[in-house]
Design a protein around this motif. Structure first.
Motif, short mmCIF file in Angstrom:
data_model
loop_
_atom_site.label_atom_id
_atom_site.label_comp_id
_atom_site.label_asym_id
_atom_site.label_seq_id
_atom_site.Cartn_x
_atom_site.Cartn_y
_atom_site.Cartn_z
N LEU A 260 80.70 70.75 55.70
CA LEU A 260 79.30 71.19 55.68
C LEU A 260 79.10 72.45 56.50
O LEU A 260 78.37 73.36 56.09
CB LEU A 260 78.41 70.07 56.22
CG LEU A 260 76.91 70.28 56.17
CD1 LEU A 260 76.43 70.43 54.74
CD2 LEU A 260 76.19 69.12 56.85
N ALA B 66 67.58 66.06 61.59
CA ALA B 66 67.88 65.27 60.39
C ALA B 66 67.10 63.95 60.46
O ALA B 66 66.88 63.39 61.54
CB ALA B 66 69.37 64.97 60.31
N TYR C 114 74.61 60.06 55.48
CA TYR C 114 73.84 61.29 55.60
C TYR C 114 74.72 62.51 55.26
O TYR C 114 74.32 63.38 54.49
CB TYR C 114 73.25 61.43 57.01
CG TYR C 114 72.71 62.81 57.27
CD1 TYR C 114 71.49 63.21 56.73
CD2 TYR C 114 73.43 63.73 58.02
CE1 TYR C 114 71.01 64.49 56.94
CE2 TYR C 114 72.96 65.01 58.23
CZ TYR C 114 71.74 65.38 57.69
OH TYR C 114 71.28 66.66 57.89
N GLU D 27 74.48 65.33 52.22
CA GLU D 27 74.38 66.76 52.48
C GLU D 27 75.49 67.55 51.78
O GLU D 27 75.26 68.64 51.27
CB GLU D 27 74.41 67.04 53.98
CG GLU D 27 73.17 66.60 54.71
CD GLU D 27 71.94 67.38 54.27
OE1 GLU D 27 71.96 68.61 54.27
OE2 GLU D 27 70.93 66.70 53.92
#
Length: 164
Positions: free
Chosen positions: A115, A132, A157, A161
């Motif tokens: 990410l 977040a 999560y 993403e």
């Protein structure tokens, strides 16, 4: 586990490690890794597998700059226990939580690095408070340490993403 992986393998066209993890099915992902390990070395022993998991856990500890207490809590170790002490214990006697946590944390670190396009930035992200929805202003590390299912919550999560 390998039966589920084999069934998945028969259904997909692009059977990569990323695709196995993207399936969201732990049995498929671990089956993929196990099959690769057996292809590389059919004679891999349980002690060698344990050593690989200890090395991965130690790398995560260093990358996330964990102290002893954080290490014990994050990896589900008994108080006073260490990652190195696991080397002396057959993997079949390891706490299941510890094995599961090492695997999920490897994925979490990989996803954060993906990410943020860099392993160091990915590891630093875990300690930084952020906005977040899962963190409520805390760091991802705080979520993983403070919530019973925090390691999975952070994984889910990060998957959303990275993979949308």
């Amino acid at each position: 586990m390998l039966a589920r992986f084999d069934a998945w393998l028969a259904q997909v066209q692009d059977a990569t490690r990323d695709a196995a993890f993207a399936s969201g099915d732990r049995a498929i992902a671990i089956g993929f890794v196990l099959r690769q390990a057996r292809e590389a070395d059919a004679g891999i022993t349980a002690s060698e597998l344990a050593e690989m998991l200890v090395l991965a856990a130690r790398s995560i500890r260093r990358g996330l700059d964990l102290d002893d207490d954080e290490t014990q809590r994050l990896f589900g170790l008994d108080p006073g226990s260490t990652l190195d002490a696991l080397r002396a214990v057959p993997i079949t006697q390891w706490p299941l939580l510890t094995v599961e946590r090492v695997i999920i944390l490897m994925e979490n670190v990989t996803l954060a690095a993906t990410l943020l396009s860099n392993v160091e930035r990915g590891c630093a992200w875990f300690r930084k408070p952020n906005s977040a929805s899962i963190t409520a202003g805390r760091s991802a590390l705080a979520v993983m340490l403070e919530e019973q299912d925090g390691v999975r919550k952070v994984r889910d999560y990060l998957r959303s993403e990275v993979w949308g």
